[in-house]
Motif scaffolding. Structure first.
Motif, mmCIF file in Angstrom:
data_model
loop_
_atom_site.group_PDB
_atom_site.id
_atom_site.type_symbol
_atom_site.label_atom_id
_atom_site.label_comp_id
_atom_site.label_asym_id
_atom_site.label_seq_id
_atom_site.Cartn_x
_atom_site.Cartn_y
_atom_site.Cartn_z
ATOM 1 N N VAL A 190 17.634 46.336 62.820
ATOM 2 C CA VAL A 190 18.664 45.330 63.128
ATOM 3 C C VAL A 190 18.045 44.131 63.820
ATOM 4 C CG1 VAL A 190 20.777 44.881 64.438
ATOM 5 C CG2 VAL A 190 20.501 47.047 63.234
ATOM 6 N N MET A 191 17.096 44.381 64.706
ATOM 7 C CA MET A 191 16.434 43.277 65.403
ATOM 8 C C MET A 191 15.663 42.406 64.415
ATOM 9 S SD MET A 191 17.023 43.066 68.687
ATOM 10 C CE MET A 191 15.594 42.216 69.385
ATOM 11 N N THR A 192 15.046 43.031 63.421
ATOM 12 C CA THR A 192 14.325 42.254 62.400
ATOM 13 C C THR A 192 15.296 41.366 61.629
ATOM 14 O OG1 THR A 192 12.638 43.969 62.162
ATOM 15 C CG2 THR A 192 12.894 42.425 60.345
ATOM 16 N N SER A 193 16.429 41.935 61.228
ATOM 17 C CA SER A 193 17.441 41.145 60.499
ATOM 18 C C SER A 193 18.002 40.032 61.373
ATOM 19 C CB SER A 193 18.586 42.068 60.037
ATOM 20 O OG SER A 193 18.099 43.045 59.148
ATOM 21 N N ALA A 194 18.192 40.352 62.665
ATOM 22 C CA ALA A 194 18.712 39.340 63.592
ATOM 23 C C ALA A 194 17.722 38.194 63.759
ATOM 24 C CB ALA A 194 19.019 39.981 64.935
ATOM 25 N N ALA A 195 16.442 38.528 63.858
ATOM 26 C CA ALA A 195 15.409 37.493 64.022
ATOM 27 C C ALA A 195 15.333 36.603 62.781
ATOM 28 C CB ALA A 195 14.068 38.160 64.295
ATOM 29 N N GLN A 196 15.481 37.221 61.614
ATOM 30 C CA GLN A 196 15.458 36.435 60.373
ATOM 31 C C GLN A 196 16.650 35.486 60.328
ATOM 32 O OE1 GLN A 196 15.395 39.534 57.440
ATOM 33 N NE2 GLN A 196 13.173 39.885 57.606
ATOM 34 N N ARG A 246 16.635 31.281 60.510
ATOM 35 C CA ARG A 246 17.323 30.443 59.534
ATOM 36 C C ARG A 246 18.431 29.602 60.187
ATOM 37 N NH1 ARG A 246 17.162 35.400 56.522
ATOM 38 N NH2 ARG A 246 19.382 35.709 57.042
ATOM 39 N N ASP A 247 18.492 29.680 61.482
ATOM 40 C CA ASP A 247 19.490 28.946 62.272
ATOM 41 C C ASP A 247 20.914 29.423 61.982
ATOM 42 O OD1 ASP A 247 19.773 27.177 64.376
ATOM 43 O OD2 ASP A 247 20.305 25.501 63.067
ATOM 44 N N GLU A 248 21.010 30.676 61.520
ATOM 45 C CA GLU A 248 22.335 31.276 61.318
ATOM 46 C C GLU A 248 22.706 31.979 62.622
ATOM 47 O OE1 GLU A 248 21.770 33.818 57.977
ATOM 48 O OE2 GLU A 248 21.449 32.170 56.553
ATOM 49 N N LEU A 249 23.164 31.187 63.598
ATOM 50 C CA LEU A 249 23.286 31.671 64.961
ATOM 51 C C LEU A 249 24.374 32.730 65.145
ATOM 52 C CD1 LEU A 249 22.735 28.327 66.912
ATOM 53 C CD2 LEU A 249 21.063 30.051 66.218
ATOM 54 N N PRO A 271 25.781 34.863 62.826
ATOM 55 C CA PRO A 271 25.365 36.149 62.261
ATOM 56 C C PRO A 271 24.242 36.809 63.071
ATOM 57 C CG PRO A 271 25.652 34.554 60.523
ATOM 58 C CD PRO A 271 25.742 33.792 61.802
ATOM 59 N N ALA A 272 23.324 35.964 63.563
ATOM 60 C CA ALA A 272 22.224 36.494 64.377
ATOM 61 C C ALA A 272 22.767 37.122 65.663
ATOM 62 C CB ALA A 272 21.232 35.383 64.718
ATOM 63 N N LYS A 273 23.725 36.410 66.291
ATOM 64 C CA LYS A 273 24.312 36.953 67.527
ATOM 65 C C LYS A 273 24.979 38.297 67.266
ATOM 66 C CE LYS A 273 27.631 35.985 71.206
ATOM 67 N NZ LYS A 273 28.585 35.026 71.797
ATOM 68 N N GLU A 274 25.704 38.374 66.133
ATOM 69 C CA GLU A 274 26.380 39.622 65.799
ATOM 70 C C GLU A 274 25.376 40.759 65.602
ATOM 71 O OE1 GLU A 274 29.333 41.460 62.345
ATOM 72 O OE2 GLU A 274 29.019 39.296 62.489
ATOM 73 N N LEU A 275 24.257 40.432 64.981
ATOM 74 C CA LEU A 275 23.223 41.452 64.762
ATOM 75 C C LEU A 275 22.578 41.878 66.087
ATOM 76 C CD1 LEU A 275 21.627 39.991 61.528
ATOM 77 C CD2 LEU A 275 22.776 42.207 61.725
ATOM 78 N N TYR A 276 22.336 40.904 66.964
ATOM 79 C CA TYR A 276 21.782 41.260 68.275
ATOM 80 C C TYR A 276 22.758 42.131 69.057
ATOM 81 C CZ TYR A 276 17.800 38.095 67.748
ATOM 82 O OH TYR A 276 16.643 37.490 67.332
ATOM 83 N N GLN A 277 24.021 41.886 68.908
ATOM 84 C CA GLN A 277 25.030 42.713 69.574
ATOM 85 C C GLN A 277 25.029 44.136 69.001
ATOM 86 O OE1 GLN A 277 28.443 40.189 68.875
ATOM 87 N NE2 GLN A 277 28.380 39.339 70.968
ATOM 88 N N GLN A 278 24.813 44.243 67.673
ATOM 89 C CA GLN A 278 24.710 45.568 67.054
ATOM 90 C C GLN A 278 23.482 46.316 67.599
ATOM 91 O OE1 GLN A 278 24.790 45.413 62.759
ATOM 92 N NE2 GLN A 278 26.518 43.976 62.723
ATOM 93 N N ALA A 279 22.384 45.584 67.728
ATOM 94 C CA ALA A 279 21.168 46.196 68.266
ATOM 95 C C ALA A 279 21.402 46.667 69.699
ATOM 96 C CB ALA A 279 20.013 45.204 68.211
ATOM 97 N N LEU A 280 22.124 45.855 70.474
ATOM 98 C CA LEU A 280 22.403 46.203 71.861
ATOM 99 C C LEU A 280 23.317 47.425 71.939
ATOM 100 C CD1 LEU A 280 21.624 45.148 74.642
ATOM 101 C CD2 LEU A 280 23.749 43.819 74.674
ATOM 102 N N ILE A 318 20.792 36.783 72.730
ATOM 103 C CA ILE A 318 22.217 36.420 72.746
ATOM 104 C C ILE A 318 22.450 35.264 73.719
ATOM 105 C CG2 ILE A 318 24.508 37.230 73.457
ATOM 106 C CD1 ILE A 318 23.695 40.010 72.365
ATOM 107 N N ARG A 319 21.798 35.299 74.854
ATOM 108 C CA ARG A 319 21.935 34.217 75.818
ATOM 109 C C ARG A 319 21.413 32.893 75.245
ATOM 110 N NH1 ARG A 319 19.687 36.548 79.529
ATOM 111 N NH2 ARG A 319 17.580 35.656 79.412
ATOM 112 N N ILE A 320 20.304 32.939 74.542
ATOM 113 C CA ILE A 320 19.732 31.736 73.933
ATOM 114 C C ILE A 320 20.701 31.182 72.878
ATOM 115 C CG2 ILE A 320 17.895 30.898 72.429
ATOM 116 C CD1 ILE A 320 16.028 32.903 73.856
ATOM 117 N N ILE A 321 21.250 32.100 72.070
ATOM 118 C CA ILE A 321 22.181 31.661 71.034
ATOM 119 C C ILE A 321 23.426 31.027 71.664
ATOM 120 C CG2 ILE A 321 23.771 32.505 69.238
ATOM 121 C CD1 ILE A 321 21.598 34.560 68.497
ATOM 122 N N ASP A 322 23.925 31.645 72.710
ATOM 123 C CA ASP A 322 25.124 31.102 73.395
ATOM 124 C C ASP A 322 24.827 29.683 73.923
ATOM 125 O OD1 ASP A 322 26.649 33.292 72.826
ATOM 126 O OD2 ASP A 322 26.321 34.285 74.758
#
Length: 216
Positions: A171-177, A181-184, A186-195, A208-212
């Motif tokens: 999940v972290m790999t998908s979130a980083a990708q 791609r600046d898909e903030l 979706p990335a945040k949602e993936l980081y939340q899943q990882a958490l 998540i803090r950086i994205i926010d």
């Protein structure tokens, strides 16, 4: 002398009777005295056999009580050679059953020890699936063994941890990708899943803090 020997024999004092008959024969070689001597010898042999038989049973019973089963069995066999009676025969049968039981237990202990050793080796090599298989095989041999139950629980926990770590990494790999791609969102949602998988990990919290901050 013959009269005294007869009286001694009637009183079951066969050793005294034989001694008196031997003295009588020294005075006169008499066939009837020799026949009486032969009967006395038979009685003495019978008494000796009974004494030996009783002594063997006493020793055998004591050895059996002390769980010296091999020694006890040998003594019962000797007793059977003197008198083929039911008691020593039954004791031999019971000892054979006990020895078979002990042999089975010894085989079980050896099999259990080998199974546990192989399972522990797999665990130490981080092959947790193989270790779990081994510990469950050991539990099948000793279903009430608390040590084995504890090792199964510890192994299952390690498998869950590794599985969660893999899911987290994926999940972290998908979130980083997505983040790259600046898909903030979706990335945040993936980081939340990882958490949600590993709540104590700091890296998804930081991302998540950086994205926010970027979204704001």
């Amino acid at each position: 002398l013959v009269k005294q020997a007869t009286e001694a024999a009637n009183q079951q004092d066969f050793a005294r009777a034989k001694q008196l008959l031997e003295q009588a024969l020294q005075i006169k070689d008499d066939q009837s005295v020799r026949e009486q001597m032969a009967k006395i010898d038979q009685q003495l042999a019978r008494i000796q056999l009974e004494n030996n038989y009783a002594d063997l049973l006493k020793k055998a019973d004591a050895a059996k009580t002390d769980e010296q089963f091999e020694i006890a069995r040998a003594l019962y066999v000797q007793a059977m050679e003197l008198k083929a009676e039911e008691y020593p025969a039954n004791q031999i049968r019971l000892i054979d059953e006990k020895l078979a039981e002990l042999a089975s237990l010894a085989k079980l202990e050896q099999q259990f020890a080998e199974t546990m050793a192989n399972a522990e080796s797999s665990f130490n090599q981080r092959d947790y699936l193989e270790a779990l298989k081994g510990f469950k095989a050991a539990l099948a041999l000793k279903s009430d063994n608390q040590l084995v139950k504890g090792r199964i629980q510890a192994t299952e926990e390690m498998i869950i941890q590794l599985d969660n770590k893999k899911k987290f990494d994926d999940v972290m790999t998908s979130a980083a990708q997505a983040f790259n791609r600046d898909e903030l969102l979706p990335a945040k949602e993936l980081y939340q899943q990882a958490l949600a998988i590993l709540p104590n990990e700091q890296s998804p919290k930081d991302q998540i803090r950086i994205i926010d901050q970027r979204i704001l």
